[in-house]
Design a protein around this motif. Structure first.
Motif, short mmCIF file in Angstrom:
data_model
loop_
_atom_site.label_atom_id
_atom_site.label_comp_id
_atom_site.label_asym_id
_atom_site.label_seq_id
_atom_site.Cartn_x
_atom_site.Cartn_y
_atom_site.Cartn_z
N GLY A 297 -49.07 -52.74 2.94
CA GLY A 297 -49.35 -51.67 1.99
C GLY A 297 -48.24 -51.54 0.97
N ARG A 298 -48.23 -50.41 0.34
CA ARG A 298 -47.28 -50.23 -0.76
C ARG A 298 -45.92 -49.83 -0.26
N HIS A 299 -44.93 -50.23 -1.00
CA HIS A 299 -43.56 -49.87 -0.67
C HIS A 299 -42.94 -49.10 -1.81
N GLU A 300 -42.31 -48.01 -1.44
CA GLU A 300 -41.66 -47.18 -2.45
C GLU A 300 -40.34 -47.83 -2.87
N GLY A 301 -40.05 -47.77 -4.15
CA GLY A 301 -38.74 -48.20 -4.63
C GLY A 301 -38.45 -49.67 -4.39
N ARG A 302 -37.18 -49.99 -4.46
CA ARG A 302 -36.76 -51.37 -4.24
C ARG A 302 -35.68 -51.43 -3.19
N LEU A 303 -35.77 -52.45 -2.37
CA LEU A 303 -34.77 -52.64 -1.34
C LEU A 303 -34.11 -54.00 -1.58
N ARG A 304 -32.79 -54.00 -1.69
CA ARG A 304 -32.09 -55.26 -1.87
C ARG A 304 -31.31 -55.58 -0.61
N VAL A 305 -30.95 -56.82 -0.50
CA VAL A 305 -30.10 -57.23 0.60
C VAL A 305 -28.82 -57.81 0.01
N ASP A 306 -27.70 -57.44 0.57
CA ASP A 306 -26.44 -58.05 0.13
C ASP A 306 -25.61 -58.43 1.34
N VAL A 307 -24.81 -59.44 1.17
CA VAL A 307 -23.92 -59.89 2.24
C VAL A 307 -22.50 -59.89 1.72
N ALA A 308 -21.65 -59.19 2.44
CA ALA A 308 -20.21 -59.17 2.16
C ALA A 308 -19.90 -58.90 0.68
N GLY A 309 -20.68 -58.01 0.09
CA GLY A 309 -20.39 -57.60 -1.28
C GLY A 309 -20.60 -58.67 -2.32
N TYR A 310 -21.41 -59.68 -2.00
CA TYR A 310 -21.58 -60.81 -2.93
C TYR A 310 -22.14 -60.37 -4.28
N ARG A 311 -23.18 -59.55 -4.24
CA ARG A 311 -23.83 -59.16 -5.49
C ARG A 311 -22.85 -58.46 -6.44
N GLU A 312 -22.09 -57.55 -5.86
CA GLU A 312 -21.16 -56.80 -6.69
C GLU A 312 -20.09 -57.73 -7.27
N ARG A 313 -19.60 -58.63 -6.44
CA ARG A 313 -18.58 -59.57 -6.93
C ARG A 313 -19.15 -60.44 -8.04
N ARG A 314 -20.38 -60.87 -7.86
CA ARG A 314 -21.03 -61.70 -8.86
C ARG A 314 -21.14 -60.94 -10.19
#
Lengths: 378, 88
Positions: A297-314
């Protein structure tokens, strides 16, 4: 929300490319078909199909029964994309197609070659038109529309209940007769899993009962909240860590009103990130697949996955890089074309340089090789 | 087909991760099995219920390729490279 435009040999190929660009599952995306592919002689391609896609805004749309019906009848996962544009009435292709064409045409006009800013505001309208054409006239015009909704609810509920309970039961039952490796993974899971076990069964009970009551009622109620999604994703990732034999903490952080991030923190997690974040990307994809299985069914919002702060560092690295480039362009007075980047990365660059005096940015080229160009002012 | 000795698993981490991922995705986890086949390269053969094949492959092989990426990452812990085959 950012739109991406992709091409492919067929509309499906183009949609796949768009999903890759956005890094989201198909039912989180909203599509517009700009151009259908055109066949030339001997099956040679005269024109590629072109679609636009973006992350679907969070407001739910009445698509849930259809998807559940499909799932309950045991069809393969592949079908769900079709529902975006065609499946409102599977038996009759024509009206659906014309809806697509209408959406496509209005979007196509707005998005003449390469003018992104223009293209971006217009398609929103195109999408509205498309969905209006696609959904509303059909449900009124076809008696099966309402029919379908009503008749699907009992089966859909069954299907939902089944898919909730199955993974839990069976993984325990099946583990027993596997080799040492399996046993190890199970032990690990048990060790760390007692509490989660309880919350999982609670979660599935909740969602099952909620799908019982909300079938055929308002759609917003059957939308899985970010909390529910986060719980299942955390549990999946914890299990994954256990299977890897890695230690890590899994937690969820709210990024903004409609975004949460499930984070794995710990040492030696580079394996889960991979070169250029490829493994992380795959882990994210699989998390979404699992989520879809457990919470149809439908999912509200967005869910991300990050490991060891990779996204932020990127993101930070990209910001620094963009600023360096801006400095060079300003002092040299010559434009600079950057490497091709995915839409998310390009947005970071545009956003950062928007704040910098003396340079402007634009994008050129076609996905997936679209790149940012940094130009000196005047 | 396989002479895999269960006491000498070639890629225990990869096998555990692959098994976990596939079971998390299918409707019928009981029907999932992973078999290690040693050859020039280690091959992990995954069997699932026929009805689950579509789920495991995903549209355009999207799910299957994500499973491969993550399983290969796991295999790095076993110091081996693995191929993953999906069979039904």
């Amino acid at each position: 929300m950012e739109w991406v435009e992709t091409t492919g040999k067929s509309v499906d190929d183009a949609k796949d490319a768009a999903l890759d660009e956005l890094g989201i599952a198909e039912d989180e995306a909203e599509f517009e078909i700009v151009e259908e592919a055109k066949q030339g002689l001997f099956g040679m391609l005269r024109r590629e199909a072109r679609v636009r896609a973006r992350v679907r805004p969070t407001q739910p749309r009445p698509k849930v029964e259809r998807r559940r019906t499909k799932k309950a009848s045991g069809s393969k996962g592949g079908g769900s994309k079709g529902s975006e544009t065609k499946s409102s009435k599977p038996s009759e292709k024509k009206p659906a197609k014309s809806a697509v064409a209408a959406g496509g045409a209005s979007a196509g006009k707005g998005s003449g070659k390469g003018s992104t800013s223009k293209g971006r505001s217009k398609p929103a309208k195109g999408a509205d038109t498309a969905s209006a054409n696609g959904d509303e006239p059909e449900s009124t015009e076809s008696p099966t529309g309402t029919d379908q909704g009503a008749s699907s609810s009992p089966t859909a509920t069954d299907g939902g209940g089944e898919s909730h309970s199955a993974p839990g039961d069976a993984s325990d039952g099946g583990d027993a007769d596997r080799g040492p490796a399996g046993a190890r993974a199970v032990d690990a899971r048990r060790r760390s899993g007692r509490q989660r076990e309880r919350s999982r069964s609670k979660a599935s009970a909740d969602t099952t009962s909620s799908s019982d009551t909300t079938q055929g009622a308002t759609m917003s109620e059957s939308t899985a909240s970010l909390e529910e999604q986060a719980e299942i994703t955390e549990e999946f990732l914890q299990g994954l860590l256990d299977a890897f034999g890695l230690d890590g903490e899994v937690s969820t952080v709210s990024v903004d009103d409609e975004t949460s991030e499930v984070r794995i923190e710990g040492d030696e997690l580079g394996l889960l990130i991979g070169q250029k974040g490829r493994t992380l990307q795959a882990v994210g994809d699989l998390s979404r697949t699992v989520l879809q299985r457990r919470l149809p069914g439908r999912h509200e919002g967005r869910l991300r996955v990050d490991v060891a702060g990779y996204r932020e560092r990127r993101r930070e690295a990209l910001q620094r890089f963009a600023q360096d480039v801006a400095e060079q362009v300003r002092s040299s007075g010559t434009r600079r074309v950057l490497e091709p980047m995915n839409p998310a990365d390009r947005k970071v660059v545009h956003d950062v340089l928007n704040e910098v005096d003396g340079v402007t940015t634009t994008s050129e080229g076609e996905e997936p090789r679209r790149r940012v160009v940094v130009l000196p002012d005047d | 087909m396989s002479d895999g000795d269960p006491n000498a698993l070639a890629a225990p981490t990869a096998e555990a991760v692959l098994d976990y991922l596939v079971r998390s995705i299918v409707d019928d986890p009981d029907a999932v099995s992973v078999e290690v086949e040693d050859g020039r390269r280690t091959t992990l053969n995954v069997r699932v219920a026929p009805g689950d094949m579509g789920r495991v492959i995903g549209r355009s092989g999207r799910v299957a390729s994500a499973i491969r990426v993550v399983t290969r990452a796991a295999a790095a812990r076993d110091d081996v490279e693995v191929d993953i085959e999906f069979l039904d």
